[in-house]
Motif scaffolding. Structure first.
Motif, PDB file in Angstrom:
ATOM      1  N   HIS A   1      -4.810 -55.531 -66.621  1.00 37.94           N
ATOM      2  CA  HIS A   1      -4.774 -56.409 -65.456  1.00 37.94           C
ATOM      3  C   HIS A   1      -4.351 -55.549 -64.259  1.00 37.94           C
ATOM      4  O   HIS A   1      -3.170 -55.313 -64.039  1.00 37.94           O
ATOM      5  N   LEU A   2      -5.323 -55.063 -63.490  1.00 34.96           N
ATOM      6  CA  LEU A   2      -5.047 -54.079 -62.437  1.00 34.96           C
ATOM      7  C   LEU A   2      -4.335 -54.699 -61.245  1.00 34.96           C
ATOM      8  O   LEU A   2      -3.432 -54.114 -60.679  1.00 34.96           O
ATOM      9  N   LYS A   3      -4.777 -55.885 -60.827  1.00 38.60           N
ATOM     10  CA  LYS A   3      -4.074 -56.661 -59.804  1.00 38.60           C
ATOM     11  C   LYS A   3      -4.453 -58.122 -59.987  1.00 38.60           C
ATOM     12  O   LYS A   3      -5.193 -58.455 -60.908  1.00 38.60           O
ATOM     13  N   LYS A   4      -3.970 -59.016 -59.117  1.00 42.40           N
ATOM     14  CA  LYS A   4      -4.084 -60.459 -59.344  1.00 42.40           C
ATOM     15  C   LYS A   4      -5.472 -60.897 -59.801  1.00 42.40           C
ATOM     16  O   LYS A   4      -5.610 -61.667 -60.741  1.00 42.40           O
TER      17      LYS A   4
ATOM     18  N   SER B   1     -13.760 -57.692 -60.427  1.00 44.83           N
ATOM     19  CA  SER B   1     -12.811 -58.244 -59.447  1.00 44.83           C
ATOM     20  C   SER B   1     -13.237 -59.645 -59.012  1.00 44.83           C
ATOM     21  O   SER B   1     -14.348 -60.094 -59.298  1.00 44.83           O
ATOM     22  N   ASN B   2     -12.330 -60.318 -58.290  1.00 49.78           N
ATOM     23  CA  ASN B   2     -12.469 -61.718 -57.862  1.00 49.78           C
ATOM     24  C   ASN B   2     -12.535 -62.651 -59.069  1.00 49.78           C
ATOM     25  O   ASN B   2     -13.220 -63.667 -59.052  1.00 49.78           O
ATOM     26  N   VAL B   3     -11.782 -62.286 -60.118  1.00 51.52           N
ATOM     27  CA  VAL B   3     -11.744 -63.090 -61.347  1.00 51.52           C
ATOM     28  C   VAL B   3     -10.806 -64.276 -61.133  1.00 51.52           C
ATOM     29  O   VAL B   3      -9.650 -64.095 -60.748  1.00 51.52           O
TER      30      VAL B   3
ATOM     31  N   LEU C   1     -10.987 -66.438 -72.573  1.00 56.07           N
ATOM     32  CA  LEU C   1     -12.033 -65.479 -72.954  1.00 56.07           C
ATOM     33  C   LEU C   1     -11.498 -64.050 -72.898  1.00 56.07           C
ATOM     34  O   LEU C   1     -11.754 -63.240 -73.801  1.00 56.07           O
ATOM     35  N   ILE C   2     -10.723 -63.737 -71.856  1.00 56.93           N
ATOM     36  CA  ILE C   2     -10.134 -62.395 -71.734  1.00 56.93           C
ATOM     37  C   ILE C   2      -9.190 -62.125 -72.912  1.00 56.93           C
ATOM     38  O   ILE C   2      -9.193 -61.039 -73.505  1.00 56.93           O
ATOM     39  N   GLU C   3      -8.411 -63.147 -73.281  1.00 61.19           N
ATOM     40  CA  GLU C   3      -7.495 -63.018 -74.422  1.00 61.19           C
ATOM     41  C   GLU C   3      -8.285 -62.797 -75.722  1.00 61.19           C
ATOM     42  O   GLU C   3      -7.905 -61.976 -76.567  1.00 61.19           O
TER      43      GLU C   3
END
Length: 441
Positions: free
Chosen positions: A66-69, A42-44, A53-55
């Motif tokens: 993507h659980l939340k913002k 979290s806090n990403v 990088l996530i992609e």
């Protein structure tokens, strides 16, 4: 092409929350490759380098949700190792400097990795030797193909070793730590970087089942384990953003509160800004900067001109030297800025000189700034951002300047700063995004 149009010279006011730390994000997100179990982070920050990088992890076969913002779930259960040799990986990995961080985890878990020479900022030569010399000490064999620009690494069985790093590289230390946690036996890393980001990575790995001691020092001991499990992790606020906002407040004569800064993790950063004459107060875990019409640079005890130089943690981070340089242009007094680590990071000062700043660029590593004490306001100009940190420094200069400025190549700024125009407008800044072609020089 996107650019920022800024009408400067207006004091700002309000509260701002720093984003999650970019440099920590690149490390801990890479660490999800060490386990087949779920890892929640979290806090990403929602910035290009992190999103790329996530992609890339998704392309490798990591299940990403993507659980939340600001929160993601990662599960690296089914990794496609053939993807490494694809043109798609070459294109994506080569455009992202942070892609080097996936090598350590992949070597540890799968015994091999391949990566194109990473891209990123044009701020000078960034060696990758520290990473690969560390892997080599653990038993990896690698070669660099200059025709394809690929590094190929074979690590069929990694074994713990004594490693004296040739430099206290943050990314190098992180990569070697991640390779060592699953190696057989005990690894000792000396001259390890000990930034808060490295400490965060080590604490996260220990929660996953790693055995790392010496956290916070430059001597780490790692006892290899068979496998790691899942965990949850929250990123620290970005110390570079916090320093940038302190500089912004001083330059624009603004009253700003920076929220939830994790003050104890900021090291020497607040003290350096205080030496620049900036008043700041700690309120709970918030930094409050009052509006001040003038600020005066300190001197050394014998009265000689202050030098601000970068150094490995707990020294001053090189990422904030360009901010200190810009802040100095409107201070009372003089300062020598010594950028030891990167040889091209001071080349943006020509834009500040065009804006009316008094700066002597002594050589690629040193600049002397004669502060104007706000007697002469900087003037708005049209300019181009060369890298992330210089780009934000120029943005701060433009917000303090009289008249209109246009900053091109803002993609560089947005690699490191999330929704920066929206967050600045919330403080009262006159900044908008426009489409334009850069002026030819």
């Amino acid at each position: 092409m996107n650019a920022f149009e800024i009408n400067g010279g207006k004091p700002l006011r309000g509260e701002i929350i720093p984003q999650g730390a970019k440099n920590e994000a690149l490390q801990v997100i890479s660490a999800v490759l060490l386990t087949e179990e779920q890892v929640i982070i979290s806090n990403v920050p929602d910035i290009k380098d992190v999103n790329k990088l996530i992609e890339l992890l998704g392309d490798l076969g990591v299940r990403v949700e993507h659980l939340k913002k600001d929160t993601y779930s990662f599960q690296a259960k089914d990794i496609d190792l053939d993807f490494f040799m694809s043109e798609q990986f070459k294109a994506k990995g080569g455009s992202l400097r942070g892609s080097i961080m996936i090598v350590g985890p992949l070597l540890a878990r799968f015994g091999k990795a391949s990566i194109p020479k990473p891209g990123g900022d044009k701020i000078g030569r960034r060696r990758l030797d520290t990473h690969f010399l560390g892997f080599e000490k653990l038993g990896a064999k690698f070669n660099y193909n200059s025709k394809t620009n690929f590094f190929n690494v074979d690590a069929s069985h990694l074994k713990g070793a004594y490693i004296l790093l040739d430099e206290a590289s943050v990314t190098g230390t992180a990569n070697v730590i991640m390779a060592a946690v699953l190696a057989k036996g005990i690894t000792t890393i000396y001259n390890a970087a000990c930034e808060p980001y490295i400490q965060q990575l080590c604490k996260m790995l220990n929660r996953m089942g790693a055995k790392i001691s010496g956290i916070g020092s430059n001597l780490l001991n790692i006892e290899g384990v068979e496998k790691l499990g899942g965990t949850e992790h929250r990123l620290l606020p970005d110390m570079i953003e916090i320093g940038s906002f302190i500089g912004l407040a001083a330059m624009t004569g603004s009253e700003i509160t920076i929220k939830d800064v994790h003050y104890n993790e900021l090291g020497i950063i607040p003290d350096i800004f205080k030496r620049m004459g900036i008043r700041l107060k700690l309120r709970g875990d918030d930094i409050y900067i009052p509006s001040q019409p003038h600020y005066e640079i300190d001197t050394f005890i014998d009265g000689s001109i202050l030098t601000v130089a970068d150094a490995p943690w707990p020294g001053f981070t090189p990422d904030l030297l360009s901010i200190v340089l810009v802040v100095a242009t409107q201070a009372k007094g003089n300062v020598m800025i010594h950028q030891k680590m990167f040889e091209s990071r001071l080349f943006f000062v020509d834009k500040l000189i065009d804006m009316g700043a008094q700066i002597i660029l002594c050589d690629p590593h040193r600049a002397t700034v004669m502060g104007l004490d706000k007697q002469v306001q900087l003037r708005g100009i049209e300019m181009t951002s060369p890298d992330i940190r210089a780009g934000v420094s120029l943005l701060i200069a433009a917000l303090s300047a009289s008249g209109r400025s246009i900053i091109h190549n803002i993609e560089q700024i947005e690699r490191g700063y999330q929704d920066i125009d929206i967050r600045l407008r919330a403080l009262g800044a006159d900044i908008k995004r426009i489409n334009t072609m850069p002026k030819q020089h």
